[in-house]
Design an enzyme around this catalytic site. Structure first.
Site, short mmCIF file in Angstrom:
data_model
loop_
_atom_site.label_atom_id
_atom_site.label_comp_id
_atom_site.label_asym_id
_atom_site.label_seq_id
_atom_site.Cartn_x
_atom_site.Cartn_y
_atom_site.Cartn_z
N HIS A 56 1.11 -1.31 0.29
CA HIS A 56 0.23 -0.21 -0.25
C HIS A 56 1.17 1.23 -0.50
CE1 HIS A 56 -0.03 0.99 4.76
NE2 HIS A 56 0.35 -1.13 4.37
N ASP A 59 5.87 1.00 6.98
CA ASP A 59 4.98 -0.14 6.69
C ASP A 59 3.98 1.41 5.78
OD1 ASP A 59 2.28 -0.52 6.79
OD2 ASP A 59 2.13 0.29 8.51
N GLU A 106 -5.71 1.58 2.03
CA GLU A 106 -5.55 0.22 3.47
C GLU A 106 -5.77 1.02 4.52
OE1 GLU A 106 -3.99 -2.98 6.37
OE2 GLU A 106 -3.59 -0.80 5.63
N GLU A 107 -4.54 2.38 4.89
CA GLU A 107 -4.85 1.99 6.03
C GLU A 107 -6.15 2.70 7.47
OE1 GLU A 107 -2.45 1.07 8.51
OE2 GLU A 107 -0.71 1.29 7.46
N ASP A 151 3.19 -6.82 3.05
CA ASP A 151 2.60 -5.46 4.18
C ASP A 151 3.29 -6.16 5.00
OD1 ASP A 151 1.66 -3.17 5.40
OD2 ASP A 151 -0.52 -3.71 4.58
N HIS A 162 3.11 2.17 12.66
CA HIS A 162 2.60 3.45 12.77
C HIS A 162 3.25 4.61 14.16
CE1 HIS A 162 -0.90 1.09 12.37
NE2 HIS A 162 -0.89 1.05 10.58
ZN LIG Z 1 0.18 -1.23 6.67
#
Ligand SMILES: [Zn+2]
Length: 460
Positions: A283, A295, A329-330, A357, A427
């Site tokens: 993503h 990520d 995606e998130e 991912d 994140h």
């Molecule tokens: Zn991800």
């Protein structure tokens, strides 16, 4: 003599040996690894994405730049065609830096704890100043009920289960407090929630991530924040020692109208079966903190590199190799759904869909689902793959973005790198380019390319 010899070799081994020699050119896999470790552009591309664009939450100007960037990268890498697939994405903004101030009994100054608002959270509309209540499960929340919860900030003091080997499993077990905690607490009249970050790292880095307001549980959308592991430890001990007078929370986040964005798709047309697709993707969007390096910048550059590698090594795949840089995606998965919708409308035929991912760490293996017998077809090559660090082939796999395709019956595969350090930076502000190791990233990319090569050779 011959008979005795044959008795010593299990029948299946003979079959796999024939399969290997007949269909797989091991020297090509060797050259793929040599290419990735000496000439690939994975690391340089990731550096560009991280430093020239940075984090790129759906709807942001950086996400729009990332769309253009990946479009031109795929063209430069020699894709036969590159196209954009429109996706309407949510547009959430964080606003000014969030604050969490804890007032302790008998102290004249407050203690400041680092927080990040959860993605999709409502803002506090000014400073919210309230007492706090600690719970360690939804059961405890329910037991305390409206009587004890109403008008307070609920602190979900739930940590990763350190006894689990897989950090992904620990995440899966704890993440419900991040995704559903706000609505569950609001049901009993809570005004805001704090969660312990989804990590096992004992540091001072809060981890954001998606929260889903469940209006069936409660219509009121209350603000939600993540505390760092150490911050949560402090708050937990203050509460258990009856030291907390009140907590002040501040956030300005809000949700704006949906914005038009795109999945970016590039492909090499198949020489024998152009209508049959092997998909690989990650993503393009990320959270609005750090660089989104692991990520999922890592997954994006690994996916794009498949085209560059096959072109540089002059490999002409039998099937169409399609790279998809999914958007959103998130915080919505709208890219994954848009792709599956078009797949249905245009009757695209996928023989496999691979998602990367899970970070740019040392490869360990793949989770391969059993649809169309794909798992057993690939499992034959387990011994051959072992020397490339692919020691784990598990008969269950997939990913968030390819999830909607799985529902359409597409055989799905998830790339599995080592995940012990992934949730240290997941994140957070700390998911930056310098956390990605060049060789680990390249070995992961090579593993994915090798798997695509094998699928291309063995599936009709
Ligand atoms: Zn991800």
């Amino acid at each position: 003599m011959k008979e005795a010899f044959m008795k010593k070799i299990p029948f299946l081994l003979v079959i796999s040996w024939y399969a290997l020699t007949a269909q797989i050119d091991t020297s090509f896999i060797n050259s793929l690894y040599r290419y990735y470790l000496t000439q690939s552009a994975c690391y340089a591309s990731l550096k560009e994405l991280c430093y020239d664009i940075g984090h790129r939450l759906s709807g942001s100007s950086q996400a729009a730049r990332a769309v253009k960037w990946s479009y031109y990268m795929l063209k430069n890498y020699g894709a036969d065609s590159v196209f954009l697939q429109p996706v309407k994405v949510p547009h959430w903004i964080r606003g000014k830096k969030e604050q969490c101030r804890v007032w302790l009994n008998g102290e004249k100054t407050q203690r400041n704890l680092k927080v990040l608002a959860l993605g999709g959270s409502a803002g506090t509309e000014g400073i919210m100043s309230l007492p706090v209540i600690r719970v360690n499960s939804f059961d405890e929340l329910e037991k305390k009920g409206r009587e004890e919860i109403e008008g307070k900030i609920v602190f979900y003091d739930v940590a990763f289960d350190d006894a689990l080997i897989s950090q992904g499993e620990a995440y899966g077990k704890a993440v419900k407090y991040r995704s559903r905690g706000a609505s569950m607490a609001a049901k009993y009249g809570a005004k805001a929630v704090l969660i312990r970050s989804m990590t096992s790292a004992r540091d001072d880095e809060p981890h954001t991530g998606m929260l889903n307001y469940d209006t069936a549980v409660c219509k009121t959308k209350i603000p939600a924040f993540a505390l760092s592991y150490r911050g949560a430890d402090s708050l937990s001990s203050w509460i258990r020692n009856n030291k907390v007078k009140k907590i002040e929370l501040f956030s300005e986040c809000k949700t704006l109208p949906d914005t038009l964005s795109y999945n970016v798709i590039g492909e090499i047309k198949g020489s024998q079966y152009p209508e049959k697709i092997i998909l690989v993707g990650g993503h393009l969007d990320s959270w609005d903190v750090g660089h989104g390096a692991h990520d999922d910048g890592a997954g994006i550059v690994q996916s794009m590199e498949v085209i560059r590698a096959f072109k540089k090594l002059n490999y002409k795949p039998k099937h169409t190799i399609r790279v998809v840089c999914f958007m959103n995606e998130e915080n919505g998965l709208r890219g994954g759904y848009a792709y599956a919708d078009e797949t249905q409308k245009k009757s695209w035929k996928h023989i496999a869909a691979i998602e990367t991912d899970a970070g740019g760490f040392t490869p360990r293996g793949f989770g391969i689902d059993t649809t169309s017998g794909l798992f057993s077809k690939i499992f034959v090559y387990r011994d051959m793959l072992e020397k490339y660090l692919i020691q784990y082939l598990h008969n269950e796999g997939g990913g968030a973005d390819i999830g909607p395709l799985e529902k359409l019956g597409v055989p799905c595969i998830g790339f599995i790198p080592d995940n012990q350090r992934y949730f240290d930076i997941h994140h957070t502000m700390a998911d930056t380019f310098d956390k990605v190791h060049k060789r680990e990233l390249e070995l992961g990319g090579a593993a994915i390319s090798a798997l695509i090569y094998i699928i291309d050779r063995i599936v009709e």
